[in-house]
Design a protein around this motif. Structure first.
Motif, PDB file in Angstrom:
ATOM      1  N   ILE A 156       0.837  -1.213   0.000  1.00  0.00           N
ATOM      2  CA  ILE A 156       0.000   0.000   0.000  1.00  0.00           C
ATOM      3  C   ILE A 156       0.864   1.252   0.000  1.00  0.00           C
ATOM      4  N   ILE A 157       1.916   1.251   0.843  1.00  0.00           N
ATOM      5  CA  ILE A 157       2.834   2.400   0.901  1.00  0.00           C
ATOM      6  C   ILE A 157       3.513   2.601  -0.451  1.00  0.00           C
ATOM      7  N   SER A 158       3.946   1.518  -1.077  1.00  0.00           N
ATOM      8  CA  SER A 158       4.640   1.595  -2.363  1.00  0.00           C
ATOM      9  C   SER A 158       3.729   2.130  -3.457  1.00  0.00           C
ATOM     10  N   ILE A 159       2.499   1.619  -3.505  1.00  0.00           N
ATOM     11  CA  ILE A 159       1.542   2.059  -4.536  1.00  0.00           C
ATOM     12  C   ILE A 159       1.188   3.530  -4.362  1.00  0.00           C
ATOM     13  N   LEU A 160       0.950   3.932  -3.113  1.00  0.00           N
ATOM     14  CA  LEU A 160       0.605   5.338  -2.855  1.00  0.00           C
ATOM     15  C   LEU A 160       1.778   6.259  -3.182  1.00  0.00           C
ATOM     16  N   SER A 161       2.992   5.828  -2.842  1.00  0.00           N
ATOM     17  CA  SER A 161       4.184   6.652  -3.084  1.00  0.00           C
ATOM     18  C   SER A 161       4.423   6.867  -4.577  1.00  0.00           C
ATOM     19  N   ALA A 162       4.405   5.767  -5.340  1.00  0.00           N
ATOM     20  CA  ALA A 162       4.608   5.880  -6.790  1.00  0.00           C
ATOM     21  C   ALA A 162       3.404   6.543  -7.457  1.00  0.00           C
ATOM     22  N   GLY A 163       2.214   6.236  -6.958  1.00  0.00           N
ATOM     23  CA  GLY A 163       0.989   6.785  -7.539  1.00  0.00           C
ATOM     24  C   GLY A 163       0.908   8.290  -7.435  1.00  0.00           C
TER      25      GLY A 163
END
Length: 385
Positions: A156-163
């Motif tokens: 979730i952190i990775s998706i939100l960060s890149a998103g």
């Protein structure tokens, strides 16, 4: 005490990494431009085409490492990642400062501009904090103990960060820190206020005695104070050296100049237009989104026919190339030339649209979110007194 020190280090490093990544991800295109500066310094321009993608990944990595550190997720791997990243950043900022090659590091984007030496100092402090974390990495206890929940949190952190970086790249920064942001008056950003401090320079002369051959180096003040200029035995050799001692007031916008094919300056006429006018910014017409250019052309036709709205295109493309592009796409807009640097600051899109009135930025749009003519008419044109 050891736990308290470790907790404080984790808190400071985690928050700062998230903040730094978030600020840069707010404007990944701008951070990408900064990376290209570093590529030029290290003769790695073959990476220039990937600068924006690398910017998004670096920003995401900072936020992921910061959040993972705060949550205690995979502390050993995170500690290694933080240590390697800060060593890399510290080297870059030291190199920039010592050799004076990149004037601002871009650590916090345009929100908090830092000099290279300030950035290097900041990285040294972070390095010290991260070393404490690294030494005690096995003592960090995770806030999430369930392995599945931990993996899910990391995803979730990775998706939100890149998103977030992908979103701002395609729909303009959420917060605009540049001098062309909505609501600012461009001519005001170009002015130097009355009484503002000016640059202070020191001139250094090298003098030689005609008879003895003795050499002296003197500043302009010493030259006048000693009265050596009255002595015919001393002569100035070489060119005087002009050195900046103290920087004076610098306007936010100092490099915007809009010209036509003949080089005639149209800056005041275009940005000072008292009526609504549309400014299409395409720093490179060859790389501009062709479909968006077509939509903007139709928009310009309607605006001119119904409200006599002037639409201009600002580009750094050569006049010959711009003229060929205009003919090829049957554009009705006037095309003017400006330097690449201010155009990239005006709107983070190629092309982007700015609605100006009396020099004030009323609104601006990325080409992925262009307004329709009906929207412009309803919200702006029809309300003109």
């Amino acid at each position: 005490m050891k736990r308290i020190i470790l907790f404080i280090c984790r808190l400071l490093v985690g928050v700062l990494f998230i903040f730094s990544g978030l600020i840069k991800a707010n404007d990944p295109l701008g951070f990408g431009y900064k990376l290209v500066e570093y590529f030029e310094v290290f003769h790695m321009l073959f990476l220039a085409d990937y600068a924006t993608a690398m910017a998004i990944l670096l920003c995401a990595l900072e936020m992921i490492l910061g959040a993972a550190l705060l949550l205690g997720i995979r502390p050993v791997q995170v500690a290694w990642g933080l240590l390697l990243l800060i060593i890399f950043f510290t080297f870059l900022t030291f190199y920039s400062a010592f050799f004076d090659v990149v004037k601002t590091c871009g650590c916090f984007g345009d929100a908090i501009p830092l000099t290279p030496w300030q950035s290097f100092t900041k990285d040294l402090v972070l390095l010290l904090l991260i070393v404490v974390i690294f030494v005690n990495r096995k003592s960090i206890r995770p806030a999430i103990t369930n392995p599945k929940a931990e993996r899910a949190s990391l995803w979730i952190i990775s998706i939100l960060s890149a998103g977030f970086g992908l979103y701002t790249l395609n729909f303009l920064p959420v917060m605009d820190f540049l001098p062309y942001k909505t609501g600012l008056n461009i001519p005001d950003q170009m002015k130097v206020p009355a009484g503002a401090p000016l640059d202070v320079f020191e001139i250094t002369y090298t003098l030689k005695h005609k008879k003895t051959g003795e050499n002296k180096v003197m500043t302009d003040k010493e030259y006048l104070k000693t009265g050596i200029w009255k002595d015919d035995n001393w002569e100035i050799i070489g060119e005087p050296v002009n050195k900046l001692i103290k920087k004076g007031f610098e306007p936010k916008i100092r490099d915007l100049k809009i010209t036509d094919v003949q080089g005639t300056d149209y800056t005041t006429e275009i940005i000072g237009n008292p009526y609504y006018n549309l400014v299409i910014v395409a720093n490179s017409l060859e790389k501009a989104d062709v479909r968006a250019i077509g939509d903007l052309n139709a928009l310009a036709i309607n605006a001119a026919e119904n409200y006599n709205i002037r639409t201009v295109v600002l580009t750094s493309t050569s006049p010959t190339g711009a003229d060929a592009f205009k003919k090829r796409h049957k554009l009705v807009m006037e095309i003017f030339n400006a330097d690449d640097v201010p155009l990239k600051s005006m709107v983070r899109a190629n092309p982007g649209l700015i609605l100006l009135k009396n020099g004030t930025v009323i609104n601006k749009w990325h080409y992925h979110r262009l307004p329709s003519y009906d929207e412009l008419e309803k919200n702006y044109f029809s309300k003109t007194p």
